[in-house]
Design a protein around this motif. Structure first.
Motif, PDB file in Angstrom:
ATOM      1  N   TYR A   1       9.164  27.514  36.970  1.00 32.89           N
ATOM      2  CA  TYR A   1      10.021  26.325  36.988  1.00 32.89           C
ATOM      3  C   TYR A   1       9.275  25.222  37.710  1.00 32.89           C
ATOM      4  O   TYR A   1       8.509  25.480  38.649  1.00 32.89           O
ATOM      5  N   GLY A   2       9.484  23.981  37.281  1.00 35.67           N
ATOM      6  CA  GLY A   2       8.890  22.850  37.972  1.00 35.67           C
ATOM      7  C   GLY A   2       9.493  22.696  39.357  1.00 35.67           C
ATOM      8  O   GLY A   2      10.670  22.969  39.570  1.00 35.67           O
ATOM      9  N   VAL A   3       8.661  22.265  40.304  1.00 37.32           N
ATOM     10  CA  VAL A   3       9.101  22.076  41.686  1.00 37.32           C
ATOM     11  C   VAL A   3       8.711  20.668  42.120  1.00 37.32           C
ATOM     12  O   VAL A   3       7.587  20.234  41.894  1.00 37.32           O
ATOM     13  N   PHE A   4       9.653  19.962  42.752  1.00 37.49           N
ATOM     14  CA  PHE A   4       9.391  18.605  43.211  1.00 37.49           C
ATOM     15  C   PHE A   4       9.720  18.468  44.686  1.00 37.49           C
ATOM     16  O   PHE A   4      10.766  18.903  45.149  1.00 37.49           O
ATOM     17  N   GLY A   5       8.812  17.862  45.404  1.00 35.75           N
ATOM     18  CA  GLY A   5       9.040  17.538  46.805  1.00 35.75           C
ATOM     19  C   GLY A   5       8.700  18.663  47.756  1.00 35.75           C
ATOM     20  O   GLY A   5       8.482  19.800  47.366  1.00 35.75           O
ATOM     21  N   LYS A   6       8.685  18.315  49.010  1.00 35.59           N
ATOM     22  CA  LYS A   6       8.325  19.275  50.055  1.00 35.59           C
ATOM     23  C   LYS A   6       9.372  20.365  50.230  1.00 35.59           C
ATOM     24  O   LYS A   6       9.069  21.439  50.705  1.00 35.59           O
ATOM     25  N   GLY A   7      10.603  20.082  49.847  1.00 41.26           N
ATOM     26  CA  GLY A   7      11.664  21.070  49.992  1.00 41.26           C
ATOM     27  C   GLY A   7      11.665  22.114  48.901  1.00 41.26           C
ATOM     28  O   GLY A   7      12.479  23.039  48.917  1.00 41.26           O
TER      29      GLY A   7
ATOM     30  N   ARG B   1      16.709  20.307  38.227  1.00 40.58           N
ATOM     31  CA  ARG B   1      17.920  19.936  38.971  1.00 40.58           C
ATOM     32  C   ARG B   1      17.800  18.498  39.494  1.00 40.58           C
ATOM     33  O   ARG B   1      18.761  17.733  39.443  1.00 40.58           O
ATOM     34  N   ILE B   2      16.610  18.139  39.970  1.00 42.34           N
ATOM     35  CA  ILE B   2      16.383  16.768  40.446  1.00 42.34           C
ATOM     36  C   ILE B   2      16.557  15.791  39.294  1.00 42.34           C
ATOM     37  O   ILE B   2      17.205  14.750  39.427  1.00 42.34           O
ATOM     38  N   ALA B   3      16.000  16.124  38.112  1.00 38.68           N
ATOM     39  CA  ALA B   3      16.123  15.250  36.939  1.00 38.68           C
ATOM     40  C   ALA B   3      17.589  15.044  36.575  1.00 38.68           C
ATOM     41  O   ALA B   3      18.015  13.916  36.291  1.00 38.68           O
ATOM     42  N   TYR B   4      18.359  16.107  36.591  1.00 34.93           N
ATOM     43  CA  TYR B   4      19.780  16.004  36.248  1.00 34.93           C
ATOM     44  C   TYR B   4      20.508  15.094  37.241  1.00 34.93           C
ATOM     45  O   TYR B   4      21.264  14.210  36.853  1.00 34.93           O
TER      46      TYR B   4
END
Length: 157
Positions: free
Chosen positions: A37-43, A49-52
């Motif tokens: 799964y794609g992961v975004f950000g340090k968290g 989920r971020i895109a949604y």
């Protein structure tokens, strides 16, 4: 919507391949988790989920994000090789319950079991011939009443 600084939004969009157009999967080009799964950000936030949240609305408590593009692709092998896990096109994403998410994907056990019309001995699953009991996780487990009666009779004999 998620409150995101414009530079963070720009950083997110920079990691998305939208060259296929508005109807195609938008593939995440950034960091990926071990299960693809794609992961975004340090968290370590899942990119879909971020895109949604950025482009649709906040995700209601207790809901998952389902990749609709995965559910219509009958050639997808599923599992960690599934490329739909990297899709962040908001038109391909929907907030659903865990149950709905599992039942929609052709690669899950709950989907395969729900599609069965007969028990292993060939008895039809009808409302009159189906016993439903909850599992420890709260899901319903179907059982054939005819087979159940036969097992009880064999034990009693």
């Amino acid at each position: 919507m998620t409150d995101v600084h414009p530079l963070r939004l720009r950083a997110f969009i920079a990691q998305v391949d939208t060259t296929g157009g508005i109807d195609a999967c938008w593939i995440w080009r950034g960091y990926r988790s071990a299960d693809n799964y794609g992961v975004f950000g340090k968290g370590g936030n899942p990119a879909h989920r971020i895109a949604y949240e950025l482009m649709v609305r906040p995700i209601p408590e207790g809901l998952n994000i389902d990749h609709l593009c995965h559910n219509v692709d009958t050639t997808c092998p599923g599992g960690t090789t599934c490329q739909h896990r990297l899709c962040v096109n908001p038109a391909h994403l929907e907030a659903v319950t865990q149950r709905d998410n599992l039942l929609r994907s052709q690669h899950t056990g709950p989907h395969r079991n729900a599609a069965k019309t007969h028990c292993p001995q060939g008895h039809e699953y009808t409302p009159d011939n189906t016993y439903s009991r909850p599992t420890a996780k709260g899901y319903a487990r179907r059982e054939c009443k005819t087979c159940r009666r036969e097992r009880i009779a064999q034990r009693a004999a």
